[in-house]
Design a protein around this motif. Structure first.
Motif, PDB file in Angstrom:
ATOM      1  N   THR A  25       0.832  -1.200   0.000  1.00 57.60           N
ATOM      2  CA  THR A  25       0.000   0.000   0.000  1.00 57.60           C
ATOM      3  C   THR A  25       0.864   1.247   0.000  1.00 57.60           C
ATOM      4  N   ALA A  26       1.874   1.251   0.839  1.00 58.94           N
ATOM      5  CA  ALA A  26       2.747   2.421   0.943  1.00 58.94           C
ATOM      6  C   ALA A  26       3.475   2.697  -0.364  1.00 58.94           C
ATOM      7  N   LEU A  27       3.813   1.656  -1.095  1.00 58.70           N
ATOM      8  CA  LEU A  27       4.545   1.813  -2.353  1.00 58.70           C
ATOM      9  C   LEU A  27       3.629   2.031  -3.552  1.00 58.70           C
ATOM     10  N   GLY A  28       2.335   1.982  -3.310  1.00 57.89           N
ATOM     11  CA  GLY A  28       1.389   2.194  -4.397  1.00 57.89           C
ATOM     12  C   GLY A  28       1.054   0.947  -5.168  1.00 57.89           C
ATOM     13  N   LEU A  29       1.633  -0.205  -4.747  1.00 53.01           N
ATOM     14  CA  LEU A  29       1.347  -1.434  -5.461  1.00 53.01           C
ATOM     15  C   LEU A  29      -0.086  -1.897  -5.226  1.00 53.01           C
TER      16      LEU A  29
END
Length: 204
Positions: free
Chosen positions: A54-58
């Protein structure tokens, strides 16, 4: 940021029985309090990849990509079915000698990690739920995301350890009766299979 509404919602999500709770409770009954605590830690650590995605946008990619979701869901279904099969076959899992052949810590933790790693609902939970409690105008929104995630993981660990401790409290009654052992073994196997069926039937 960390509001009462957030805490109450997290509590409902964490306390609601799922595959992680089922694994922790079954470990507490079959292996004892310490083993269930390691299982709870594994389930908690299994949240980290979803948080990182989530943090990496994946997570946004997974949310948009039906194929990625379906692949992860299929893997989760297969793993739950494996747990159902393994539980059904292990006729001595809840017996008095179970503690004497306790699983290695790495195995207890690893199964918990894999169980939550293959839960696609967790990624969607982080994507759809946590952002509601992040102030977009904040100077460090990712720091808020990290703090909220840490609170959720801490609540998961505490609640799961509590479930395992309760299961350990009933352990003496369980190991004294072969009939209870068999009913529990079949019940947990059926519950894992049911969760696999529910996950397989779930939509995005």
């Amino acid at each position: 940021m960390i509001s009462l509404e957030f805490l109450l919602t997290c509590a409902v999500v964490v306390v609601t029985p799922g595959a992680g709770v089922l694994y922790t409770v079954s470990t507490g009954l079959s292996q004892g309090r310490a083993a269930s605590a390691w299982a709870a830690l594994g389930c908690t650590l299994g949240i980290v990849p979803h948080m990182a995605a989530t943090a990496l946008g994946l997570a946004a990619v997974m949310h948009a990509g039906a194929l990625a979701f379906q692949v992860l869901k299929a893997a989760g279904v297969l793993y739950l079915l494996y747990l159902a099969w393994a539980t059904w076959r292990d006729t001595s899992a809840f017996g008095a000698d179970a503690a004497g052949r306790a699983r290695p810590v790495r195995e207890l933790v690893g199964k918990g990690v894999l169980l939550n790693l293959l839960n696609p609902k967790l990624t969607l939970f982080f994507l759809a739920f946590l952002p509601q409690f992040i102030d977009p105008a904040a100077r460090a929104p990712m720091a808020q995301f990290g703090a909220l995630s840490a609170v959720f993981m801490a609540m998961t660990l505490v609640v799961f350890v509590g479930y395992g401790a309760l299961a350990h409290g009933f352990r003496q009654r369980v190991i004294a009766s072969h009939a209870v052992q068999n009913r529990l073994r079949r019940g947990f196997a059926a519950a894992f299979a049911l969760m696999a069926a529910r996950l397989a039937a779930s939509e995005r």
